[in-house]
Design an enzyme around this catalytic site. Structure first.
Site, short mmCIF file in Angstrom:
data_model
loop_
_atom_site.label_atom_id
_atom_site.label_comp_id
_atom_site.label_asym_id
_atom_site.label_seq_id
_atom_site.Cartn_x
_atom_site.Cartn_y
_atom_site.Cartn_z
N HIS A 169 0.92 -1.12 0.12
CA HIS A 169 0.08 0.00 -0.08
C HIS A 169 0.78 1.24 0.00
CE1 HIS A 169 -1.97 -3.36 2.20
NE2 HIS A 169 -3.08 -3.04 1.32
FE1 FES Z 1 0.08 -1.87 3.73
FE2 FES Z 1 2.65 -2.29 4.26
S1 FES Z 1 1.55 -0.39 3.32
S2 FES Z 1 1.08 -3.53 4.48
#
Ligand code: FES
Length: 220
Positions: A168
């Protein structure tokens, strides 16, 4: 440069990603500007691999620091968690002190309990040249990619070097400190460890007089 860090997913609330012994063989290495080091790293990997009984017991794990070249990261499995050990160069250490880079971080002074007291300092380590981290993103538990090169063309402009979580988009610097404006809330944890001498770093043991446990951190 090529990064061979293996990735695995899992929920932090379930205690981090489950990594099988097979994955341990995929020990990751990377180095700053060292062409060919990834290929040359496999001998280090086999020499560092602890016995099956050590892995199974989750006991202290000794790392031979002589086998980690400047700029290189080695990943080992300790208590089913990937542990990053990085040999930081003087350039990397200078970078993690730059005010412009510190301004990008959410907790630049490591005020949140994500490391032992003996690593609550500017370098988040016992000895600045060696960084030891639990390689589990504090968002949802992916394993961040090692992106040590400042100005890495695959990253946004102004990249100071650090870690990028592909799940993410969370980012951490070369002390494992999380950036502002990303999903991950906290710095990467630092496990208990001790540097016995110039050669031996032991994960899972504290320096004399210390009693830190990984269960004390705010989030794994
Ligand atoms: Fe979501 Fe690392 S940014 S798990």
């Amino acid at each position: 440069m090529a990064d061979t860090t293996s990735t695995a997913k899992g929920g932090p609330h379930a205690g981090g990603p489950e990594i099988k012994r097979r994955d341990f063989l995929h020990i990751a290495t990377g180095a700053v500007g060292a062409v060919g080091v990834a290929a040359a790293a496999w001998p280090f990997i086999s020499q560092m691999e602890p016995s099956a009984s050590v892995v199974a017991a989750g006991g202290p794990m000794t790392i031979d620091l002589n086998k980690i070249q400047p700029g290189q990261q080695v990943t080992v499995l300790w208590r089913s968690k990937p542990i990053f050990i990085v040999h930081r160069t003087p350039e990397i250490l200078a970078k993690i002190k730059e005010p412009s880079d510190l301004a990008m971080l959410r907790d630049p002074d490591s005020e949140n309990l994500q490391q032992p007291p003996y690593a609550t300092n500017w370098s988040r380590s016992l000895t600045p040249e060696y960084l030891v981290l639990v390689g589990i993103c504090t968002h949802l538990g992916c394993i961040p990619d090692f992106k040590p090169d400042a100005g890495d063309a695959t990253m946004a402009a102004g990249w100071p070097g650090g870690y990028f979580c592909p799940c993410h988009g969370s980012k951490y610097d070369m002390a494992g400190r999380v950036f502002q404006g990303v999903p991950a809330p906290l710095n990467l944890p630092v496990p208990p460890y001790v540097i016995k001498d110039k050669t031996n770093l032991v994960i899972g043991e504290n320096p004399e007089g210390e009693s830190f446990s990984l269960s004390e951190v705010m989030q794994l």
